[in-house]
Design a protein around this motif. Structure first.
Motif, PDB file in Angstrom:
ATOM      1  N   ASN A 114      -1.562   3.541  -6.562  1.00  0.00           N
ATOM      2  CA  ASN A 114      -2.808   3.740  -5.819  1.00  0.00           C
ATOM      3  C   ASN A 114      -2.592   3.378  -4.350  1.00  0.00           C
ATOM      4  O   ASN A 114      -1.697   2.598  -4.027  1.00  0.00           O
ATOM      5  N   PRO A 115      -3.431   3.917  -3.436  1.00  0.00           N
ATOM      6  CA  PRO A 115      -3.311   3.551  -2.024  1.00  0.00           C
ATOM      7  C   PRO A 115      -3.418   2.032  -1.851  1.00  0.00           C
ATOM      8  O   PRO A 115      -4.225   1.388  -2.522  1.00  0.00           O
ATOM      9  N   HIS A 126       9.170   8.528  -6.813  1.00  0.00           N
ATOM     10  CA  HIS A 126       8.517   8.348  -8.111  1.00  0.00           C
ATOM     11  C   HIS A 126       7.281   7.451  -7.968  1.00  0.00           C
ATOM     12  O   HIS A 126       6.197   7.768  -8.468  1.00  0.00           O
ATOM     13  N   ARG A 150       5.470  -0.546 -15.325  1.00  0.00           N
ATOM     14  CA  ARG A 150       5.855   0.854 -15.169  1.00  0.00           C
ATOM     15  C   ARG A 150       7.124   1.016 -14.369  1.00  0.00           C
ATOM     16  O   ARG A 150       7.927   1.895 -14.658  1.00  0.00           O
ATOM     17  N   LEU A 151       7.350   0.127 -13.425  1.00  0.00           N
ATOM     18  CA  LEU A 151       8.611   0.232 -12.699  1.00  0.00           C
ATOM     19  C   LEU A 151       9.786  -0.132 -13.596  1.00  0.00           C
ATOM     20  O   LEU A 151      10.843   0.502 -13.539  1.00  0.00           O
ATOM     21  N   GLN A 178      -1.308  -0.073  -2.772  1.00  0.00           N
ATOM     22  CA  GLN A 178      -0.339  -0.717  -3.658  1.00  0.00           C
ATOM     23  C   GLN A 178       1.060  -0.328  -3.199  1.00  0.00           C
ATOM     24  O   GLN A 178       1.306   0.817  -2.829  1.00  0.00           O
ATOM     25  N   PHE A 179       1.968  -1.267  -3.245  1.00  0.00           N
ATOM     26  CA  PHE A 179       3.354  -0.933  -2.935  1.00  0.00           C
ATOM     27  C   PHE A 179       4.259  -1.994  -3.523  1.00  0.00           C
ATOM     28  O   PHE A 179       3.782  -3.024  -4.002  1.00  0.00           O
ATOM     29  N   VAL A 206       4.759   4.163  -0.461  1.00  0.00           N
ATOM     30  CA  VAL A 206       3.819   4.399   0.631  1.00  0.00           C
ATOM     31  C   VAL A 206       3.982   5.789   1.253  1.00  0.00           C
ATOM     32  O   VAL A 206       3.037   6.554   1.307  1.00  0.00           O
ATOM     33  N   ILE A 207       5.180   6.084   1.743  1.00  0.00           N
ATOM     34  CA  ILE A 207       5.385   7.439   2.293  1.00  0.00           C
ATOM     35  C   ILE A 207       6.511   8.136   1.546  1.00  0.00           C
ATOM     36  O   ILE A 207       7.584   7.578   1.342  1.00  0.00           O
ATOM     37  N   ARG A 210       4.051   8.862  -6.472  1.00  0.00           N
ATOM     38  CA  ARG A 210       3.195   9.617  -7.388  1.00  0.00           C
ATOM     39  C   ARG A 210       2.357   8.697  -8.264  1.00  0.00           C
ATOM     40  O   ARG A 210       1.307   9.081  -8.760  1.00  0.00           O
ATOM     41  N   LEU A 211       2.842   7.479  -8.488  1.00  0.00           N
ATOM     42  CA  LEU A 211       2.187   6.602  -9.470  1.00  0.00           C
ATOM     43  C   LEU A 211       1.200   5.611  -8.863  1.00  0.00           C
ATOM     44  O   LEU A 211       0.186   5.278  -9.474  1.00  0.00           O
TER      45      LEU A 211
END
Lengths: 411, 101, 411, 101
Positions: free
Chosen positions: A270-271, A264, A239-240, A273-274, A321-322, A267-268
């Motif tokens: 899950n907590p 972006h 997706r990236l 994940q980064f 994340v933020i 919004r996509l």
């Protein structure tokens, strides 16, 4: 409308769970070979008691071989001493036939001679039971060997499907990377030679990198790593990648670019994940690199002649994340003889055979050595190969995480 | 990774040791759910005995941050050392967590 | 820098291949229990010959139980008649202990009584060998049971990891779909009630759908299906989802939107990969739906009161195949009482228990029934639930492909 | 799916029967590689005996189109019937393939 469609061609979660339980073998096809009718009947009684439903019979070895060919039994319970073709000959011919799914063979024998028993095993029997047959033993062994075969068979086809799926997914993932042709064009146009290495720890990974022409003087590049690996990390790289494909790469500020991407991804993802990312612009007119980093690895700028290394600053909030994270534009010089080196953290964090990782300091000393060992004749520098060879010599496979390494040499 | 949880009355402290990596996902989740079930307002993760963290480990801390932010508790990360401290610096964890040195 | 990092936590392709071969059991821990030293030595010799390296001994049942607790052996070769605690008691206590990884037990016995042999199996022995021991038999059975255990153990932990990864990936995939909250907002704002159903054939699928507000009167929607399913299809849904997230949805022409997406996908997809898609705009001021289709399923427009159905036209080149594909804008009326129904091909193509699929005609008659059975009181229409219940009653699980169904009811 | 390949001199014809679905991937690839190894200029896939094709089956035909387009051969799809013909209509296969009815 009478359209018949074939059934489930793919493995499900339920299949996987089945493999860890005990497979149902009651529909297994069993061939009982004995020349004495009473023996066949007795064995049949025991097998029916045990719940088996598909029991066939052969009255001698010739009949047995014929029925093995026709019925493809999962298991043969084989008597040894029979008229015409005996059990030994059946075993021999069976191993000659080399069937794709040859049956398990339990030999029933009254022979108590050591040698004979050895011979039976050597001729390929799976197991043997002693006559007179103990029902509980016959049942236990029949069940055991059939369960093994069913488990392995289901397993094998599940893994074949899974492997094919993973292999295809991996090819798709390799397809995200720049092609050799693209890199040749870039080398010719900008005088920047790119080399790259990838070592997968796994079927699918969370690493990727890219490069894109902006204008006559400028090249955009990035190296990205999603935390974790496996299927979920791969989904995120896809997706990236799509997102990057649609971004405007003409921007002046890599920091703004990261801030945009970060919004972006927030919004996509899950907590928990980064992604870490370092992106930048190489400007061959300004002889400089402008870059921004979201918790990437330390970018290293080396000098071919001297082996000197200048460390960039990788600090920055990880992506996703933020939402209001801000990034910083930083710069490095990029003159002929310079080598920019980017890599995923597997390079510094993978343990060697003593469990010790290179870390930043170790990598810098490998890099210095690799830079110094280039003679630079005809511009044929094998910097990345040399560096990776030094890494390979030190760190055993498999790696705990995917490894991506990219070098940018200013010619 | 190993952990020990102590309730000091005013704050609940989880003391972690060894490494926090990809393979510690289950044990980490277990620790977080213990912390979430406790009603102490201040929850501390003591990292002074942790000698290595990888990016998956950073992800677990971010997950803990996310989960605890949904409650009325506060999370403090305490005393990161060595490689852990460097990873925190690189990822600017000071902008996302209260870190007590 | 002395930083030790733990090893490979994840399954690799090599692991998978290992499961289909024969596991190496030479490092298995084997406990030989016999009160007669000569017997222990003989068994040791056989086991060493067979390549086993970790052989331990117990001289009676009490010693055996103690060593089972301490050593966690993979296999116990157990004599029955021993002083103090005998083999029967060891079997009994072992089953009481209910160890997480209880060892396989091969009982060695001189007892030729049927009853005793039955009792040994009933007490939980995995297998038995008759004394005097035939070396080839002992070796074959030892190897067999250990290989089984190793295979199953490796398998179980591989599948646990894989399942966790797939479960997470599936959650991510569910995260691509509109939330109940979003649908509530849309219902309140536009007077369009959306309901949806999803049945997975597999861990991961190629289906997804979406809806997005354009302005006060207009809603954008799409239903998309990548050919195939599994990991590769899922990777493609993620990249398309990211692409869609960045598209401009304010356009007047769904056909142009598809043409744009098609160009993008032509650059991304591998040969043979493609997506079918139907997208459109619901306009509640114009009381109409404008849509375009790339080889999607037939969009069905039903009338709640009468059960009448109007079929839309799904024809159009699939996405990602030919770069210059053109699409066509088509329209349908959309007045209060209308129900637009979109679905993936699993709905019409999944076989029932006789292998017969619904096909278009069958679906239309299910839909007519479902429309007529709604009384429409208080706008509480359970159209989709009723339709899916009729489908469920007819078609057994698992489905050969993922199934997505979405209904848009104009209130 | 089953197939039979006949070389009629001027054209090579693969005659398919039954269904073309997701599970026929291997047998289809095998057929394509046999066709690619043959030097006949016109290659025909006869679909008259195929009674069902799913979207994975359409994908295999697109794959065949892609592979054969890299050679100097031409590919013709012959006589799709019933559900297969309807799938071809929906996916506008006439714009991508030479179809002989």
């Amino acid at each position: 409308m009478d359209t018949r469609v074939s059934g489930q061609p793919f493995a499900t979660v339920a299949d996987v769970q089945n493999f860890t339980g005990t497979p149902d073998v009651s529909d297994a096809c069993i061939l009982v070979v004995d020349d004495i009718e009473l023996n066949r009947l007795l064995i049949q009684v025991h097998l029916i008691e045990e719940g088996f439903r598909q029991i066939h019979f052969a009255v001698d070895g010739a009949d047995a071989l014929d029925k093995i060919k026709r019925l493809h039994p999962d298991l043969v319970i084989l008597d040894l001493l029979m008229p015409k073709v005996d059990g030994f000959e059946v075993l021999e011919r069976l191993s000659d036939m080399s069937l794709p799914h040859s049956p398990a063979v339990i030999v029933q024998t009254a022979l108590s001679e050591q040698d004979e028993r050895v011979r039976v095993f050597e001729m390929g029997a799976t197991d043997l039971v002693t006559k007179p047959i103990t029902p509980v033993e016959l049942k236990a062994r029949t069940r055991l060997h059939l369960e093994n075969r069913f488990l392995l068979h289901g397993l094998r086809s599940y893994h074949e499907r899974l492997n094919r799926d993973l292999l295809l997914a991996r090819q798709m993932q390799e397809g995200l990377l720049p092609t050799a042709h693209q890199l040749d064009i870039i080398e010719a146009r900008y005088g920047v030679r790119l080399q790259h290495a990838y070592v997968s720890s796994d079927e699918l990974g969370g690493d990727f990198w890219g490069v894109q022409e902006i204008d006559d003087d400028r090249l955009f590049f990035h190296i990205t790593d999603f935390a974790g690996h496996g299927i979920t990390a791969a989904l995120n790289t896809f997706r990236l990648h799509s997102t990057l494909m649609q971004q405007d790469h003409s921007m002046k500020s890599p920091a703004n670019y990261l801030a945009q991407l970060n919004k972006h991804l927030c919004r996509l993802l899950n907590p928990g994940q980064f992604a870490t990312m370092l992106c930048g612009v190489i400007d061959i007119r300004q002889n400089s690199i402008t870059y921004a980093s979201a918790a990437s690895t330390t970018p290293l700028l080396g000098q071919l002649s001297t082996g000197n290394i200048q460390c960039g600053d990788p600090s920055g909030v990880p992506l996703g994340v933020i939402e209001d994270a801000v990034y910083e534009d930083r710069s490095l010089p990029f003159l002929p003889g310079h080598m920019l080196f980017l890599y995923s953290d597997a390079l510094t964090e993978s343990p060697d055979k003593d469990g010790v990782a290179l870390m930043d300091e170790g990598l810098q000393s490998l890099m210095t050595n690799a830079l110094r060992s280039q003679d630079g004749r005809n511009g044929k520098v094998e910097f990345l190969d040399d560096l990776m060879a030094a890494f390979d010599a030190r760190v055993p496979r498999p790696l705990p995480d995917d490894l991506t390494a990219v070098s940018f040499q200013r010619l | 990774m190993h952990y020990e949880i102590n309730n000091g009355g005013e704050s609940l402290q989880a003391t972690l040791s060894e490494k926090i990596t990809f393979s510690d996902h289950d044990i980490f989740r277990e620790m977080i759910s213990t912390m979430l079930n406790d009603q102490t307002a201040q929850q501390v993760i003591d990292l002074s005995a942790v000698d290595f963290i990888d990016s998956a480990g950073l992800g677990m801390l971010l997950l803990a941050r996310d989960e605890i932010s949904k409650t009325n508790k506060t999370l403090v990360l305490k005393a990161p050392q060595g490689q852990v401290k460097r990873m925190f610096d690189v990822a600017r964890f000071d902008t996302m967590f209260t870190i007590e040195h």
